[in-house]
Motif scaffolding. Structure first.
Motif, PDB file in Angstrom:
ATOM      1  N   LEU A  42    -128.844 -54.828 -66.848  1.00 11.85           N
ATOM      2  CA  LEU A  42    -127.388 -54.808 -66.767  1.00 11.85           C
ATOM      3  C   LEU A  42    -127.004 -54.029 -65.516  1.00 11.85           C
ATOM      4  O   LEU A  42    -127.242 -52.834 -65.414  1.00 11.85           O
ATOM      5  CB  LEU A  42    -126.795 -54.159 -68.014  1.00 11.85           C
ATOM      6  CG  LEU A  42    -125.300 -54.357 -68.251  1.00 11.85           C
ATOM      7  CD1 LEU A  42    -124.978 -55.827 -68.488  1.00 11.85           C
ATOM      8  CD2 LEU A  42    -124.830 -53.524 -69.446  1.00 11.85           C
ATOM      9  N   ASP A  43    -126.397 -54.715 -64.537  1.00 13.21           N
ATOM     10  CA  ASP A  43    -126.123 -54.128 -63.232  1.00 13.21           C
ATOM     11  C   ASP A  43    -124.735 -53.534 -63.096  1.00 13.21           C
ATOM     12  O   ASP A  43    -124.539 -52.589 -62.339  1.00 13.21           O
ATOM     13  CB  ASP A  43    -126.284 -55.200 -62.140  1.00 13.21           C
ATOM     14  CG  ASP A  43    -127.653 -55.833 -62.145  1.00 13.21           C
ATOM     15  OD1 ASP A  43    -128.627 -55.119 -61.866  1.00 13.21           O
ATOM     16  OD2 ASP A  43    -127.758 -57.048 -62.446  1.00 13.21           O
ATOM     17  N   PHE A  44    -123.755 -54.109 -63.787  1.00 15.03           N
ATOM     18  CA  PHE A  44    -122.404 -53.590 -63.629  1.00 15.03           C
ATOM     19  C   PHE A  44    -121.634 -53.681 -64.941  1.00 15.03           C
ATOM     20  O   PHE A  44    -121.914 -54.524 -65.790  1.00 15.03           O
ATOM     21  CB  PHE A  44    -121.649 -54.306 -62.498  1.00 15.03           C
ATOM     22  CG  PHE A  44    -121.370 -55.766 -62.720  1.00 15.03           C
ATOM     23  CD1 PHE A  44    -120.173 -56.187 -63.271  1.00 15.03           C
ATOM     24  CD2 PHE A  44    -122.296 -56.731 -62.338  1.00 15.03           C
ATOM     25  CE1 PHE A  44    -119.906 -57.534 -63.453  1.00 15.03           C
ATOM     26  CE2 PHE A  44    -122.034 -58.086 -62.512  1.00 15.03           C
ATOM     27  CZ  PHE A  44    -120.835 -58.489 -63.081  1.00 15.03           C
ATOM     28  N   TRP A  45    -120.691 -52.756 -65.094  1.00 14.54           N
ATOM     29  CA  TRP A  45    -119.823 -52.689 -66.267  1.00 14.54           C
ATOM     30  C   TRP A  45    -118.393 -52.929 -65.810  1.00 14.54           C
ATOM     31  O   TRP A  45    -118.074 -52.756 -64.633  1.00 14.54           O
ATOM     32  CB  TRP A  45    -119.916 -51.325 -66.953  1.00 14.54           C
ATOM     33  CG  TRP A  45    -121.287 -50.943 -67.433  1.00 14.54           C
ATOM     34  CD1 TRP A  45    -122.469 -51.558 -67.149  1.00 14.54           C
ATOM     35  CD2 TRP A  45    -121.615 -49.832 -68.268  1.00 14.54           C
ATOM     36  NE1 TRP A  45    -123.508 -50.911 -67.755  1.00 14.54           N
ATOM     37  CE2 TRP A  45    -123.014 -49.842 -68.454  1.00 14.54           C
ATOM     38  CE3 TRP A  45    -120.871 -48.844 -68.882  1.00 14.54           C
ATOM     39  CZ2 TRP A  45    -123.671 -48.890 -69.215  1.00 14.54           C
ATOM     40  CZ3 TRP A  45    -121.523 -47.892 -69.651  1.00 14.54           C
ATOM     41  CH2 TRP A  45    -122.905 -47.918 -69.820  1.00 14.54           C
ATOM     42  N   ALA A  46    -117.519 -53.298 -66.742  1.00 15.93           N
ATOM     43  CA  ALA A  46    -116.147 -53.602 -66.348  1.00 15.93           C
ATOM     44  C   ALA A  46    -115.183 -53.352 -67.500  1.00 15.93           C
ATOM     45  O   ALA A  46    -115.569 -53.347 -68.672  1.00 15.93           O
ATOM     46  CB  ALA A  46    -116.037 -55.060 -65.887  1.00 15.93           C
ATOM     47  N   ALA A  47    -113.930 -53.152 -67.127  1.00 11.54           N
ATOM     48  CA  ALA A  47    -112.824 -53.056 -68.085  1.00 11.54           C
ATOM     49  C   ALA A  47    -111.524 -53.161 -67.312  1.00 11.54           C
ATOM     50  O   ALA A  47    -111.477 -52.852 -66.121  1.00 11.54           O
ATOM     51  CB  ALA A  47    -112.869 -51.736 -68.861  1.00 11.54           C
ATOM     52  N   PRO A  48    -110.433 -53.578 -67.978  1.00 11.82           N
ATOM     53  CA  PRO A  48    -109.132 -53.554 -67.303  1.00 11.82           C
ATOM     54  C   PRO A  48    -108.667 -52.118 -67.106  1.00 11.82           C
ATOM     55  O   PRO A  48    -109.117 -51.195 -67.794  1.00 11.82           O
ATOM     56  CB  PRO A  48    -108.205 -54.283 -68.282  1.00 11.82           C
ATOM     57  CG  PRO A  48    -109.087 -54.908 -69.302  1.00 11.82           C
ATOM     58  CD  PRO A  48    -110.340 -54.115 -69.340  1.00 11.82           C
ATOM     59  N   TYR A  49    -107.759 -51.928 -66.147  1.00 13.95           N
ATOM     60  CA  TYR A  49    -107.028 -50.673 -66.119  1.00 13.95           C
ATOM     61  C   TYR A  49    -106.311 -50.494 -67.454  1.00 13.95           C
ATOM     62  O   TYR A  49    -105.976 -51.459 -68.143  1.00 13.95           O
ATOM     63  CB  TYR A  49    -105.972 -50.682 -65.011  1.00 13.95           C
ATOM     64  CG  TYR A  49    -106.518 -50.578 -63.606  1.00 13.95           C
ATOM     65  CD1 TYR A  49    -107.481 -49.652 -63.261  1.00 13.95           C
ATOM     66  CD2 TYR A  49    -106.023 -51.415 -62.599  1.00 13.95           C
ATOM     67  CE1 TYR A  49    -107.961 -49.557 -61.964  1.00 13.95           C
ATOM     68  CE2 TYR A  49    -106.484 -51.324 -61.297  1.00 13.95           C
ATOM     69  CZ  TYR A  49    -107.464 -50.391 -60.984  1.00 13.95           C
ATOM     70  OH  TYR A  49    -107.929 -50.296 -59.704  1.00 13.95           O
ATOM     71  N   THR A  50    -106.050 -49.243 -67.828  1.00 14.43           N
ATOM     72  CA  THR A  50    -105.247 -48.990 -69.019  1.00 14.43           C
ATOM     73  C   THR A  50    -103.827 -49.493 -68.795  1.00 14.43           C
ATOM     74  O   THR A  50    -103.358 -49.595 -67.658  1.00 14.43           O
ATOM     75  CB  THR A  50    -105.209 -47.492 -69.328  1.00 14.43           C
ATOM     76  OG1 THR A  50    -104.845 -46.779 -68.148  1.00 14.43           O
ATOM     77  CG2 THR A  50    -106.567 -47.009 -69.808  1.00 14.43           C
ATOM     78  N   TYR A  51    -103.146 -49.789 -69.892  1.00 10.67           N
ATOM     79  CA  TYR A  51    -101.805 -50.359 -69.805  1.00 10.67           C
ATOM     80  C   TYR A  51    -100.704 -49.314 -69.948  1.00 10.67           C
ATOM     81  O   TYR A  51     -99.591 -49.521 -69.484  1.00 10.67           O
ATOM     82  CB  TYR A  51    -101.625 -51.455 -70.860  1.00 10.67           C
ATOM     83  CG  TYR A  51    -102.523 -52.635 -70.594  1.00 10.67           C
ATOM     84  CD1 TYR A  51    -102.370 -53.383 -69.434  1.00 10.67           C
ATOM     85  CD2 TYR A  51    -103.537 -52.988 -71.473  1.00 10.67           C
ATOM     86  CE1 TYR A  51    -103.202 -54.452 -69.167  1.00 10.67           C
ATOM     87  CE2 TYR A  51    -104.368 -54.061 -71.203  1.00 10.67           C
ATOM     88  CZ  TYR A  51    -104.199 -54.783 -70.051  1.00 10.67           C
ATOM     89  OH  TYR A  51    -105.024 -55.842 -69.783  1.00 10.67           O
ATOM     90  N   GLU A  52    -100.997 -48.217 -70.608  1.00 15.13           N
ATOM     91  CA  GLU A  52     -99.957 -47.213 -70.787  1.00 15.13           C
ATOM     92  C   GLU A  52     -99.638 -46.542 -69.461  1.00 15.13           C
ATOM     93  O   GLU A  52    -100.526 -46.040 -68.778  1.00 15.13           O
ATOM     94  CB  GLU A  52    -100.408 -46.174 -71.824  1.00 15.13           C
ATOM     95  CG  GLU A  52     -99.362 -45.126 -72.122  1.00 15.13           C
ATOM     96  CD  GLU A  52     -99.742 -44.279 -73.324  1.00 15.13           C
ATOM     97  OE1 GLU A  52     -99.917 -44.855 -74.422  1.00 15.13           O
ATOM     98  OE2 GLU A  52     -99.862 -43.047 -73.177  1.00 15.13           O
TER      99      GLU A  52
END
Length: 767
Positions: free
Chosen positions: A316-326
């Motif tokens: 597993l080379d990279f992880w991801a997530a959206p920016y927070t919305y609050e």
């Protein structure tokens, strides 16, 4: 057979970077799905210089593999037509299919009421109704099906001309991005009692207790227990705590063990999926996933509370997530959700989903995310802010289009800006890009499963209540603990970005190992659990060199291998400040003392410890409030207080009047205890100055981003800002290229409100 391109994550000028055939790509890319405006959308983005794209494919029934492959070919064909030199990462989503539960009845989720259905949002899973069963996260059959499809898809790609374009594979970690199914009434139902999960739980216990039933019986306090009879805890048992909102590991091992197991089966599946893709590509493709959600996540009954197991996973080379919305509107801070410096320390790359809501975003999307309508000029500054953050942090990012029709990023007014970002990126990869902050914040994985956090439960439960909570305080009392949410989410979004310097985020192990960059101030956000080894490492590696250690509420409270497994004496041992405890539920709000004014320059009598900034985006189900609304008060249980005559009291609880904020100096370090899960940025800035940390701007109305070559700012209000450098340098503004100053260690710029600036310390390389 086409020769696949070689994609890797490797170090480039001090940061992990995605390279394809040796060339770095980033930080910006683009994520899209087939739609009515796809061709023009891709062509427009390609003209800005973006060459990396994420393409969506949904996998479900293995018998439909040919159909999935055809959709993939359609995506790639269209991309090649519009951006001939583009490269793509294939984005897989795994959804249940209608007949899985019929074929494998023991492999689907079973609730505590015995039902396999009752889901409230089947549309999210692409199934006909809420009675369709869903795979258990512990299902080995489902894991085998997905791994088989992934290997076959990668094989077919490698044997076709698709290999010339496709450079990687990416997953929603299970269903969509969250690693848990959220659409059920969590106030009355819980999971998972399926045969698949029962088997996984038994195997987990055998491994944890080394097959010794005597150890299991001692941990669970049950002399009749066996590995075969160990039961998954009931909803009622999950809602019982032992010490305020905390579980005592010597009394609630059953609950803690199951929470660990539930997270582990999710982690195991992601490990298997990534291994399948990496091996099938013969190591030539990069592999990533939505993973490491340390904000807006159900830690207890979700799937991401065992993230350290994948930190060094080679597949597993990279992880991801959206920016927070609050609070991501103009003038605010969009936060990355993970511990970026820990991930970088382990050689991994992070992608932030920059789903920036600009002026022509569809109204439904704005309403869904609680985001205000913006102007064209505000949108330009948001796009710049959401580019500056990953550039300065040393991560990658992708834009995503929420227009629902004609691409909002196709606007001609944005194309020159996005093209300039591409130029800045090319120059940036020739410059030093390492971290520069003197302040670190620490999040502890093991502590995520130490207390009940009812935020997620209350959000879902309040939807179903016939008489919803009338006020935020009532909701907090009804669902007593927002502790983890406040300590990690709100603190990181509302106050930590406003110190006047970027903050480096780490997992505990990565600051206690004594390797890597040193900081001058460490803020321990949720370190409730500390075993003997961690305490020894804390003493040896951080209680030295003049460091200021800031321990937020409850640090060290649980000592699983100590004489007392939970209690104030454990906090005393960790912080060096003698503590007491009152088993009461109270507000964490404090009033600053004259000593705080004398020692730190703060205002005596002012109140701290709650989050005062109104919520400007999002929706709060706990208070049934539309935006904007004021966050619920921080509450603590137990109430831990300072009982040390050698400590200087800086703040006292308004409820009860006992000391909750204190400082104590030792020979070569300083200990600070703050009895709230969050504190105002002005307090932290004062402590940072005490620690000798460098502050780029001494103002809480501006967000600061920085690395060795760039300083970025995003303002809340218009002002003349003095920006102080860590070394003398020439300075230019990167977006428009204008020179700012030569051979300076500080400069002053007048910056309008809600504006982003990016200053480069190597102007000759920006030409």
């Amino acid at each position: 057979m086409s020769q696949a391109r070689l994609a890797r994550v490797e170090m480039v000028n001090g940061i992990p970077a995605l390279t394809i055939d040796g060339k770095p790509y980033g930080p910006m890319s683009y994520q899209w799905a087939l739609g009515r405006d796809s061709a023009r959308q891709l062509k427009s983005i390609g003209e800005t210089g973006v060459k990396l794209y994420f393409l969506h494919i949904t996998l479900s029934d293995p018998e439909k593999l040919d159909e999935f492959m055809q959709k993939l070919r359609d995506h790639v064909r269209l991309l090649r037509e519009q951006v001939p030199d583009a490269v793509a990462i294939i984005w897989f989503m795994f959804t249940p299919y209608e007949t899985f539960g019929e074929k494998y009845p023991d492999e689907v989720i079973v609730f505590n009421d015995g039902r396999k259905g009752g889901w409230t949002r089947p549309d999210f899973m692409h199934v006909r109704d809420g009675e369709v069963p869903r795979y258990s996260f512990a299902s080995e059959v489902w894991k085998s099906e997905i791994c088989g499809m992934l290997r076959e898809i990668v094989r077919r790609i490698n044997e076709s001309d698709l290999a010339e374009t496709i450079v990687g594979y990416f997953f929603f970690s299970l269903c969509y991005e969250w690693s848990w199914f959220w659409d059920y009434d969590a106030a009355t139902r819980c999971m998972d009692y399926s045969p698949a999960m029962r088997a996984a739980f038994r195997n987990y216990l055998i491994e944890k207790y080394a097959g010794d039933v005597r150890r299991l019986r001692a941990a669970w306090r049950d002399e009749t227990l066996s590995f075969e009879t160990a039961a998954i805890p009931s909803l009622e048992r999950r809602n019982e705590t032992d010490y305020g909102v905390f579980w005592d590991p010597r009394r609630s091992a059953q609950v803690i063990d199951y929470a660990e197991c539930h997270a582990q089966v999710v982690t195991d599946k992601l490990a298997a999926f990534s291994k399948a893709c990496k091996e099938a590509s013969e190591g030539r493709a990069v592999v990533g996933s939505f993973w490491g959600y340390l904000q807006n996540q159900n830690f207890l009954w979700g799937g991401q509370a065992r993230f350290k197991a994948l930190m060094d996973w080679p597949y597993l080379d990279f992880w991801a997530a959206p920016y927070t919305y609050e609070n991501k509107a103009p003038g605010d801070y969009s936060s990355m959700r993970y511990l970026i410096k820990s991930l970088q320390k382990h050689g991994k790359l992070y992608f932030a989903e920059a789903d920036t809501f600009i002026f022509d975003t569809g109204k439904d999307s704005l309403r869904h995310h609680g985001f205000p309508q913006t102007t064209f000029e505000q949108s330009r500054e948001l796009l710049k802010r959401d580019y500056v953050y990953p550039l300065c942090e040393g991560t990658n990012s992708w834009w995503i289009d929420w227009s629902g029709g004609e691409s909002m990023y196709r606007q001609d007014g944005f194309k020159p800006l996005m093209a300039r970002m591409t130029q800045i990126t090319r120059a940036a990869y020739t410059m030093p890009m390492g971290g520069v902050s003197d302040v670190a914040a620490v999040v502890d994985q093991e502590s995520l499963l130490s207390c009940t956090d009812r935020r997620i439960v209350s959000n879902l439960a309040n939807k179903a209540l016939s008489e919803p909570a009338r006020t935020a305080e009532e909701a907090v009392r009804r669902f007593p603990s927002y502790l983890t949410y406040n300590a990690i989410d709100r603190f990181r979004i509302h106050e930590l970005p406003r110190l006047g310097t970027p903050v480096d985020f780490y997992e505990t192990d990565d600051v206690l190992d004594g390797r890597g960059r040193r900081h001058k101030m460490y803020i321990f956000l949720n370190n409730y659990v500390m075993d003997e080894m961690e305490r020894r490492r804390l003493d040896e590696t951080l209680k030295r060199d003049g460091n200021v250690l800031v321990f937020m509420y409850g640090a060290g409270l649980i000592r699983p291998d100590g004489a007392a497994s939970v209690g104030p004496e454990n906090v005393s041992a960790a912080t060096g400040i003698r503590m007491g405890a009152s088993m009461t539920d109270q507000r964490a709000r404090m009033r600053l003392t004259d000593e705080a004014a004398r020692l730190l320059g703060l205002t005596a009598g002012s109140e701290v410890g709650d989050f005062e900034r109104p919520i400007t985006s999002g929706f709060d189900y706990a208070s049934n409030s539309e935006i904007p609304f004021k966050p619920a008060p921080n509450r603590i249980n137990p109430a831990l207080y300072v009982d040390d005559p050698e400590a200087q009291v800086l703040g006292t609880y308004i409820e009860g009047g006992r000391p909750g904020f204190a400082i104590k100096r030792f020979d070569d370090w300083t200990s600070v205890y703050i009895g709230s899960p969050g504190i105002q940025a002005e307090v932290l800035r004062a402590l940072a100055r005490l620690a000798g940390a460098h502050l780029y701007i001494d103002d809480g109305d501006v967000i600061v981003y920085a690395n060795e070559s760039f300083i970025g700012v995003h303002t809340e209000r218009e002002a003349d800002y003095e920006i102080r450098l860590k070394r003398r340098a020439d300075v230019c503004e990167a977006f428009d290229g204008h020179p700012v100053a030569r051979d300076v260690d500080r400069f002053v710029e007048h910056i309008p409100a809600q504006t982003t600036r990016l200053y480069c310390l190597h102007p000759d390389q920006m030409k």
